[in-house]
Design an enzyme around this catalytic site. Structure first.
Site, PDB file in Angstrom:
ATOM      1  N   ASP A 119       0.818  -1.205   0.000  1.00  0.00           N
ATOM      2  CA  ASP A 119       0.000   0.000   0.000  1.00  0.00           C
ATOM      3  C   ASP A 119       0.862   1.270   0.000  1.00  0.00           C
ATOM      4  OD1 ASP A 119      -2.741   1.241   0.472  1.00  0.00           O
ATOM      5  OD2 ASP A 119      -1.586   2.066   2.163  1.00  0.00           O
ATOM      6  N   HIS A 126       5.597   4.979   6.458  1.00  0.00           N
ATOM      7  CA  HIS A 126       6.744   4.230   6.995  1.00  0.00           C
ATOM      8  C   HIS A 126       8.052   4.974   6.703  1.00  0.00           C
ATOM      9  CE1 HIS A 126       9.107   0.450   7.801  1.00  0.00           C
ATOM     10  NE2 HIS A 126       9.921   1.013   6.922  1.00  0.00           N
ATOM     11  N   GLU A 127       8.209   5.419   5.456  1.00  0.00           N
ATOM     12  CA  GLU A 127       9.460   6.101   5.089  1.00  0.00           C
ATOM     13  C   GLU A 127       9.579   7.441   5.836  1.00  0.00           C
ATOM     14  OE1 GLU A 127      11.543   4.243   3.662  1.00  0.00           O
ATOM     15  OE2 GLU A 127      10.139   2.738   2.936  1.00  0.00           O
ATOM     16  N   HIS A 130      11.012   6.922   9.122  1.00  0.00           N
ATOM     17  CA  HIS A 130      12.485   6.920   9.129  1.00  0.00           C
ATOM     18  C   HIS A 130      13.013   8.357   9.222  1.00  0.00           C
ATOM     19  CE1 HIS A 130      12.948   2.682   8.610  1.00  0.00           C
ATOM     20  NE2 HIS A 130      12.550   2.628   7.349  1.00  0.00           N
ATOM     21  N   ASP A 136      13.609   0.469  11.457  1.00  0.00           N
ATOM     22  CA  ASP A 136      12.677  -0.620  11.155  1.00  0.00           C
ATOM     23  C   ASP A 136      12.425  -1.444  12.403  1.00  0.00           C
ATOM     24  OD1 ASP A 136      12.085  -0.319   8.376  1.00  0.00           O
ATOM     25  OD2 ASP A 136      14.165  -0.899   7.948  1.00  0.00           O
TER      26      ASP A 136
HETATM   27 ZN   LIG Z   1      11.959   0.805   6.671  1.00  0.00          ZN
END
Ligand SMILES: [Zn+2]
Length: 191
Positions: A119, A126-127, A130, A136
């Site tokens: 997705d 998610h990125e 970071h 992670d």
């Molecule tokens: Zn990641």
């Protein structure tokens, strides 16, 4: 005399308003939420996000709803962007933050992630996680944003869990002194 009584009362009321604003529902417009003290504003440039532009906007809304100590805003033309978002043909990946005002990290919205069925909004959130200093957390469940691909190809959850939110709040919670600088390490999210 009246002023000496009223001033602490007004301060108490302001604190209550801030507390209530923090619990505002997802539908609240950003302008309706009070800015917490010392909120860090980071600017992002999604002008090269190509077909992922709307996914990036959704992921930004998720983060702005989820945390209070840092806020993501689109960079006006000509303004330094702390987070640059670039679509390319690799795997999704990002440089590890927490990025600070005036610093810079890059997010690559690699097309191999969505080509494998993942997705786009979850990838973008998610990125950006970071960029905000989250590593992670693999393997992990779909309820964890930083579990990435290990949350399953059908996982569409773009929200950080309570632990992930608290880590980002802590990364931006202590003002500019004593803060950990961006790591810069490249986090590659191969499925
Ligand atoms: Zn990641």
């Amino acid at each position: 005399m009246l002023r000496r009584i009223l001033t602490p009362l007004l301060i108490a009321l302001s604190a209550l308003t801030l507390t209530l604003a923090g619990a505002a529902p997802a539908t609240a417009a950003p302008a309706e939420r009070s800015q917490p003290l010392r909120q860090t504003v980071l600017y992002y440039d999604a002008s090269r996000a190509a077909e992922y532009t709307s996914a990036v906007s959704s992921a930004v809304r998720v983060w702005n709803y989820s945390v209070s100590n840092v806020r993501l805003e689109p960079a006006p033309v000509g303004r330094h962007a702390e987070i640059r978002i670039i679509a390319d043909n690799g795997w999704p990946r990002a440089q590890l933050g927490p990025v600070r005002p005036g610093g810079q990290v890059v997010v690559w919205m690699g097309r191999q992630g969505t080509a494998a069925g993942y997705d786009a909004v979850r990838i973008a959130a998610h990125e950006l996680g970071h960029s905000l200093g989250l590593p992670d957390a693999k393997p992990g469940p779909c309820s964890s944003l930083m579990s990435g691909s290990t949350g399953g190809v059908n996982c569409t959850n773009p929200y950080p869990d309570a632990y992930e939110r608290s880590r980002v709040e802590a990364n931006y919670g202590s003002g500019l002194t004593g803060q950990r600088a961006a790591d810069g390490q490249l986090m590659v999210d191969r499925a």
